[in-house]
Design an enzyme around this catalytic site. Structure first.
Site, PDB file in Angstrom:
ATOM      1  CG  ASP A  46      -1.781   1.229   1.337  1.00 58.46           C
ATOM      2  OD1 ASP A  46      -2.959   1.137   0.959  1.00 58.46           O
ATOM      3  OD2 ASP A  46      -1.298   2.286   1.790  1.00 58.46           O
ATOM      4  CE1 TYR A  51       0.788   8.011   2.444  1.00 52.90           C
ATOM      5  CE2 TYR A  51       1.264   5.737   1.844  1.00 52.90           C
ATOM      6  CZ  TYR A  51       0.469   6.665   2.489  1.00 52.90           C
ATOM      7  OH  TYR A  51      -0.634   6.238   3.174  1.00 52.90           O
ATOM      8  CE  LYS A  76      -3.711   4.807   0.896  1.00 52.25           C
ATOM      9  NZ  LYS A  76      -2.269   4.513   0.884  1.00 52.25           N
ATOM     10  CG  HIS A 109      -4.624   9.801   0.495  1.00 48.93           C
ATOM     11  ND1 HIS A 109      -3.278   9.800   0.218  1.00 48.93           N
ATOM     12  CD2 HIS A 109      -4.736   9.332   1.764  1.00 48.93           C
ATOM     13  CE1 HIS A 109      -2.615   9.358   1.274  1.00 48.93           C
ATOM     14  NE2 HIS A 109      -3.471   9.072   2.219  1.00 48.93           N
TER      15      HIS A 109
END
Length: 274
Positions: A46, A51, A76, A109
């Site tokens: 994931d 990120y 996401k 998200h």
């Protein structure tokens, strides 16, 4: 290694119930961390655009030698990329960084309610599903009001809502809504970033089973039926988080853990993050 248990999503796609998260792992460390996870037996990874480590994930997947159909990859859509056309562009960017031709699960998200673009974003994701580039579509951090609006305006029911969920924030009403609509519950921050692990009840249960408090919490998630994605960059901890299938909590022990629910959030509130 025995295969991990799976959850069958509302469109028939199967997701491993225990996966590996890479939140806050720098891109240059992500490839190594994901390689350790894959070697330990994880098959679900994931990540997210925000990120900044999709490329690191992609490198590890490419180097693993594991067949694509054995992997389950989630990423996401970030808030700044919401909207129909922007979502399609953002997805292309994520796919390029991952080095894949499809993802298994694509999530909005955050609802980012002040932007009021999540319905448009969902419409774009419907297109990606129809094109076969997304196997399952879902959301993250959606509250009941956001879910209700989505359900009222689309025939595509989210397969997953990934939410902050741990013994300190158990989100029972939201989980009950998920169950009523066939939406799987996925837990991020499943260990509350360690905040709950010193609780005497968890320590007592850990001693009883010869496990760590973290393993007890992960077992609690699994028995609730949650999908769970613990994160670590430490090889021993990565393996430990997977070693939760040789014991079970009793119904009484599961019930006792409801007492730890304290409304404890380690992350932002979905109604206010935009």
């Amino acid at each position: 290694m025995a295969s991990l248990p799976t959850i069958t999503l509302n469109n028939g796609v199967e997701i491993p119930q225990l996966g590996f998260g890479v939140f806050q792992v720098p891109d240059e460390e992500t490839t190594t961390a994901v390689a350790h996870a894959l070697a330990a037996g994880y098959r679900s990874i994931d990540t997210a655009a925000i990120y900044g480590n999709e490329a690191g994930v992609g490198k590890a997947l490419a180097a693993s030698g594991i067949a694509r159909e054995e992997l389950f990859v989630t990423t996401k859509l970030w808030n700044a990329d919401q909207g129909y056309d922007a979502t399609l562009r953002a997805f292309d960017t994520s796919l390029g960084k991952l080095g894949l031709d499809h993802v298994d699960l694509y999530l909005i998200h955050w609802p980012a309610p002040a932007k009021d673009l999540y319905l448009e974003s969902w419409r774009a994701i419907e297109t990606l599903v129809a094109d076969g580039r997304v196997r399952a579509a879902g959301v993250s951090n959606f509250q009941p009001s956001h879910l209700t609006r989505l359900l009222d305006h689309s025939d595509l029911v989210p397969a997953v809502n990934q939410i902050e969920l741990h013994p300190g924030l158990q989100q029972r009403p939201l989980r009950e809504m998920h169950a009523a609509h066939g939406i799987a519950t996925e837990a991020w921050s499943p260990l509350a970033q360690g905040a709950v692990l010193k609780d005497p009840l968890l320590r007592e249960l850990a001693d009883r089973y010869g496990k760590s408090p973290a393993q007890v919490v992960l077992r609690w998630h699994l028995q609730l039926g949650n999908i769970v994605i613990p994160k670590s960059v430490t090889p021993a901890r990565i393996r430990e988080n997977l070693d939760v299938f040789d014991f079970s909590l009793t119904a009484g022990e599961m019930e006792s853990l409801t007492s730890l629910d304290a409304g404890l959030r380690t992350g932002p509130h979905p109604d206010t993050l935009d």
